[in-house]
Scaffold this active site. Sequence first.
Site, PDB file in Angstrom:
ATOM      1  N   GLU A 103       0.828  -1.214   0.000  1.00  0.00           N
ATOM      2  CA  GLU A 103       0.000   0.000   0.000  1.00  0.00           C
ATOM      3  C   GLU A 103       0.863   1.267   0.000  1.00  0.00           C
ATOM      4  OE1 GLU A 103      -3.067   0.561  -0.488  1.00  0.00           O
ATOM      5  OE2 GLU A 103      -3.938  -1.440  -0.332  1.00  0.00           O
ATOM      6  N   SER A 117       7.295   3.185   2.773  1.00  0.00           N
ATOM      7  CA  SER A 117       7.496   4.334   3.664  1.00  0.00           C
ATOM      8  C   SER A 117       8.014   5.545   2.900  1.00  0.00           C
ATOM      9  CB  SER A 117       8.481   3.950   4.781  1.00  0.00           C
ATOM     10  OG  SER A 117       7.884   3.061   5.700  1.00  0.00           O
TER      11      SER A 117
END
Length: 378
Positions: free
Chosen positions: A360, A363
């Site tokens: 998703e 970072s």
Amino acid sequence: MRFSEEQILIRDMARDFSQRELAPKAAEWDEKGAFAPGVLEGMGQLGLMGMCVPQKWGGAGADFTSYSLAMEEVAAGWAAASSVMSVNNSPMCNALLDWGTDEQKERFLRPLAQGAVGCFCLTEPHAGSDAGAIKTRAKRRGNRYVLNGAKQFITSGSIAEYALVFAVTDPAAGKRGISAFIMPTATPGFSVVAKEKKLGQRAADTCQIAFEDAELTPDLLLGEEGQGYRIALANLEAGRVAVAAQAVGIARAAVEAANRYAIQRETFGTPIINHQAVAFRLSDMVTRLEAARQLTLHAARLRDEDAPCITEASMAKLFASETAEAICSDAIQIHGGYGYVEGFPVERYYRDVRICQIYEGTSDVQRMVISRSLAEPG
């Protein structure tokens, strides 16, 4: 943050199921790399696989905060189950709810909301975070779209009944030439090329998928031609908040395991929780855990209010995923040598949580999103 009675009931239902049906068998299923029969069906019966889908279409009709709370609970019991749950809810169900026709909702959304498994086929071997660079093609041939290409790192690829597939229909249009298709995985030409052997979440299969002259009828087009990129990005907020909630759940399980061990384990004639070094480490763990939870719930509440929250979702996902790995590492440290072996669950929590910083949006991608908001005026 205070919760409504309904939100508390949903959270407690998910907690009861997770601790009764998932946690006791998680280590065994992780070792086997497979779900036990009936687990996903049970989650579907409880409404966990289509939480924000209206009851009209077979879902639980819950708000997004309730979904986040349930995600934390399921992840605390078994991370792999929460990953399948996450993909089913968002992007699968959300995409169909927002972009599907009534016929598509009846045919695909209803079974997905009730426990059928879906997979989201966007990522490709050479196009990860750069979704606009996909190469899978869907060429129009008479009254059919013919798909050819490959997808990589597809969660639930080998167990899914339905796939949401993104392919290029107009190569000259760039991102505006990408379209989305709903493909039953029984379609000839859809094949699982390989299942990846992974560090963690081993029971949540991650696959490479190939499409070889897979024919789809126009009624399987989701939205209109050229809307695929918008559909793919439309649920970034939901997906990132869900991963944040998952990370919080895994980290919470690690904190609870470390706390139990610190109370039971004795050195120098006293439980190790009485040693300041251990007590202070646990104090830091629970404080960081609560900060991650509150960031996550803040983003969830904004989504419930239909307020823009892409930055807040990225903040929650970034902080929760990185904090959760640090918490799981501390849990291993408190266990000492026992934390590094399979007899205690904290080594599995550490393996399972690492992926939360990757899927998703990595970072680094989250930092890019956050930094863009800093450059905006006002």
